[in-house]
Design a protein around this motif. Structure first.
Motif, mmCIF file in Angstrom:
data_model
loop_
_atom_site.group_PDB
_atom_site.id
_atom_site.type_symbol
_atom_site.label_atom_id
_atom_site.label_comp_id
_atom_site.label_asym_id
_atom_site.label_seq_id
_atom_site.Cartn_x
_atom_site.Cartn_y
_atom_site.Cartn_z
ATOM 1 N N VAL A 64 0.749 -1.241 -0.085
ATOM 2 C CA VAL A 64 0.142 0.045 -0.024
ATOM 3 C C VAL A 64 0.972 1.214 -0.119
ATOM 4 O O VAL A 64 0.546 2.286 -0.672
ATOM 5 C CB VAL A 64 -0.859 -0.137 1.132
ATOM 6 N N ALA A 65 1.889 1.321 0.517
ATOM 7 C CA ALA A 65 2.858 2.102 0.912
ATOM 8 C C ALA A 65 3.561 2.567 -0.610
ATOM 9 O O ALA A 65 3.527 3.752 -0.903
ATOM 10 C CB ALA A 65 3.987 2.166 1.934
ATOM 11 N N ALA A 66 3.826 1.695 -1.531
ATOM 12 C CA ALA A 66 4.519 1.888 -2.711
ATOM 13 C C ALA A 66 3.288 2.198 -3.606
ATOM 14 O O ALA A 66 3.556 3.265 -4.386
ATOM 15 C CB ALA A 66 4.867 0.519 -3.121
ATOM 16 N N MET A 67 2.267 1.808 -3.444
ATOM 17 C CA MET A 67 1.007 2.314 -4.094
ATOM 18 C C MET A 67 0.886 3.780 -4.027
ATOM 19 O O MET A 67 0.613 4.559 -4.996
ATOM 20 C CB MET A 67 -0.198 1.494 -3.886
ATOM 21 N N ASN A 68 0.542 4.063 -2.749
ATOM 22 C CA ASN A 68 0.274 5.500 -2.454
ATOM 23 C C ASN A 68 1.311 6.318 -2.815
ATOM 24 O O ASN A 68 1.184 7.426 -3.021
ATOM 25 C CB ASN A 68 -0.170 5.526 -0.988
ATOM 26 N N GLY A 69 2.436 6.065 -2.661
ATOM 27 C CA GLY A 69 3.414 6.892 -2.698
ATOM 28 C C GLY A 69 3.635 7.307 -4.270
ATOM 29 O O GLY A 69 4.088 8.441 -4.560
ATOM 30 N N SER A 70 3.312 6.496 -5.193
ATOM 31 C CA SER A 70 3.427 6.931 -6.405
ATOM 32 C C SER A 70 2.095 7.241 -7.236
ATOM 33 O O SER A 70 2.220 8.013 -8.074
ATOM 34 C CB SER A 70 4.010 5.644 -7.471
ATOM 35 N N ILE A 71 1.051 7.099 -6.399
ATOM 36 C CA ILE A 71 -0.129 7.427 -7.222
ATOM 37 C C ILE A 71 -0.588 9.254 -7.008
ATOM 38 O O ILE A 71 -1.051 9.692 -7.821
ATOM 39 C CB ILE A 71 -1.385 6.883 -6.473
ATOM 40 N N PHE A 72 -0.008 9.752 -5.990
ATOM 41 C CA PHE A 72 -0.325 11.035 -5.753
ATOM 42 C C PHE A 72 0.300 11.983 -6.675
ATOM 43 O O PHE A 72 -0.241 12.836 -7.498
ATOM 44 C CB PHE A 72 -0.004 11.461 -4.237
ATOM 45 N N ASP A 73 1.723 11.562 -6.833
ATOM 46 C CA ASP A 73 2.266 12.418 -8.105
ATOM 47 C C ASP A 73 1.866 12.219 -9.323
ATOM 48 O O ASP A 73 1.917 12.978 -10.063
ATOM 49 C CB ASP A 73 3.859 11.935 -7.981
ATOM 50 N N THR A 74 1.449 10.957 -9.591
ATOM 51 C CA THR A 74 1.142 10.795 -11.024
ATOM 52 C C THR A 74 -0.281 11.223 -11.273
ATOM 53 O O THR A 74 -0.733 11.211 -12.611
ATOM 54 C CB THR A 74 1.202 9.254 -11.383
#
Lengths: 249, 311
Positions: A64-74
């Motif tokens: 989840v951390a990996a997903m959330n970390g990249s989803i906000f920027d993109t």
């Protein structure tokens, strides 16, 4: 990779945002993993092991951390630059092309996402939740999860027209977070529901990380890897084509 | 490329958006060292043409060569040698003034040391040196435009494209910008600009084309265009109402020059303004105000299209 350099300059001073994004999964871990974990006892994994609930939940939250970390920027930041600030109109007047932009944003987002995943991995190690040397591959796996969601997020964001549309992104992310096998195993579902969850993206990441961290490694993980790689690369490709249509009519 | 080859060469250049034809088969040639202008009202097809030259919009039909290369196959190579100043400021608001230049230079793949040197010089040239660390939002409209031009010069382009460079600026900021652009011309930079201000075209352009509804309606130097299509002078008659104007127009018919009604004004084209004014008065026409002036590009446009540039 000049897009990454631009983002480092632009957001490098926003360490606070990075910090808060890191704390979110950690707080979930303490609340659900440890707090609720005290009530539920051990969990039987897909591989047949019986592990403590906190060991079960931790790799899921890392995904989840990996997903959330990249989803906000993109999604949000990318949308702002695309539609509001017209940042890419300026970029595309240089030798850079639409696919350079897409690749640059994905690399930037996944490097942030993996930083958060790494921090989470450190917490897991400190809590003694790493069960296997395969966990060494947890970081590259988190990178892959980050790339998958960065690519998909970028592609989705090209269809976003106004802030209202972000509700659709949230509508997709919240069920993914709650029902992708992060908090309980897939076997808890009726078969029909379970097979639907089994083809959703976050589930691939959860399976992959849980397999690595708990040492349940088999050829099945390669399917998760392929799924995530195709999702990331495909999303990046679609985003590039969409950018061309939007910005270079 | 050989020295003789024009920097921009278009033959039958066309741009379509679905059924709408924004640019309809225009021929354009820009030589090295020129300041070349596209003059025309909004919607004439100027920006679409600029975007095709800037290799960010594919050509629908016709032939286009920029710097001797084909934009379809060699877009990145062409863009590496272009400077682009878009109509809408798209500076990076997340970066400081100085970082806007640095990062833009990096998009061109320039080494940091080279960028640092050029950025300092460009900020000096555009009178922004003391604002280097400021946020972009804090700049005035004129400063933002100057920074956008500085940014477009970071790669030392062979060709600088400026789309409506002074639209939205106050007169003082415009004059400063014109002066800077003139300095660039003196340094040998080739400029291609679009404008719907005839004074801007007259001030800056060596050669220009007048565009209307996707077509080129005239081409030449500002002076040539005025000499060819207009008389030397214009008598402007201003009436208090449209009715007054309607009453007067028939009585101007026997004047030798061309008569163009524009709103509550009537323009009379003549080579001798004072003589025409006397003739008008002796015909019994008494407008609220009379002005004799030299003909401008605005008049050329009006004569060729029957409309004004700001319509």
């Amino acid at each position: 990779m000049h897009i990454v350099e631009r983002n480092v300059r632009a957001y490098g001073n926003q360490l606070f945002g990075l910090l808060s994004a890191f704390f979110e999964p950690v707080l979930y871990f303490f609340s659900i993993g440890i707090g609720v974990g005290m009530l539920v006892g051990d969990v039987t994994t897909a591989g047949g092991q019986s592990v403590s609930y906190r060991s079960f939940v931790a790799p899921g939250l890392m995904a989840v951390a990996a997903m959330n970390g990249s989803i906000f920027d993109t999604t949000f930041n990318f949308f702002m630059k695309l539609r509001m600030a017209k940042t890419y109109d300026a970029v595309l007047a240089t030798p850079m092309g639409v696919h350079d932009v897409a690749a640059g944003e994905v690399v930037w987002a996944l490097s942030r996402g993996s930083l958060q995943a790494l921090a989470f991995l450190v917490v897991m190690a400190a809590m003694g939740l790493i069960e296997s040397v395969w966990a060494l591959f947890a970081l590259p796996a988190a990178l892959l999860i980050g790339m998958a969601f960065a690519g998909a997020g970028l592609a989705a964001a090209t269809w976003i027209r106004s802030f209202v549309d972000f509700d659709y992104i949230a509508l997709a992310l919240i069920p993914l977070f709650l029902f992708s096998g992060v908090f309980f195993p897939l076997s808890r579902y009726p078969d029909a529901v379970g097979s639907v969850v089994a083809v959703t993206p976050l589930y691939q990441g959860v399976e992959l990380l849980r397999g690595l961290v708990l040492g349940e490694v088999g050829p099945g993980l390669l399917i998760n890897v392929a799924y995530l790689a195709i999702m990331g690369l495909g999303g990046m490709r679609i985003a590039g084509v969409r950018l061309g249509r939007l910005l270079q009519p | 490329m050989s020295m003789e080859e024009p920097l921009v060469m278009a033959r039958g250049l066309t741009k379509k958006f679905g059924d709408f034809e924004a640019v309809s088969g225009i021929d354009v040639q820009v030589e090295r060292g020129d300041v070349f202008g596209f003059l025309g009202p909004n919607g004439a097809g100027k920006s679409s043409t600029m975007r095709m030259i800037g290799c960010v919009s594919p050509v629908s039909a016709g032939r286009l060569r920029v710097l001797g290369l084909n934009p379809r196959d060699e877009g990145p190579a062409i863009r590496a040698r272009l400077g682009v100043v878009p109509q809408e400021d798209n500076l990076d608001n997340d970066l400081s003034v100085g970082d806007n230049l640095t990062i833009y230079g990096r998009y061109f793949g320039l080494p940091r040391a080279v960028i640092k040197e050029r950025a300092a010089e460009l900020l000096e040239f555009m009178q922004l040196a003391e604002r280097r660390d400021a946020r972009v939002e804090a700049l005035s409209g004129g400063m933002k435009r100057r920074l956008t031009i500085a940014r477009a010069l970071i790669n030392q382009p062979d060709l600088l494209l400026l789309d409506e460079p002074t639209t939205g600026l106050d007169p003082q900021a415009r004059h400063l910008l014109w002066e800077r652009l003139y300095q660039l011309k003196l340094r040998g930079v080739t400029l291609v600009l679009t404008t719907h201000y005839m004074d801007e075209a007259e001030q800056l352009c060596d050669r220009l084309v007048i565009m209307d509804r996707g077509h080129i309606v005239a081409e030449g130097s500002p002076r040539e265009l005025i000499n060819r299509h207009s008389t030397r002078e214009v008598v402007e008659l201003r009436f208090n109402s449209m009715e007054d104007r309607e009453h007067s127009v028939p009585r101007l018919a026997d004047l030798s020059g061309r008569v163009e009604p524009v709103g509550e004004r009537v323009l009379v084209y003549t080579d001798n303004g004072d003589a025409t004014v006397s003739a008008i008065t002796s015909n019994g026409v008494h407008p609220a105000a009379v002005l004799v002036r030299r003909a401008s590009l605005e008049d050329v446009f009006l004569i060729l299209t029957g409309r004004t540039l700001d319509e």
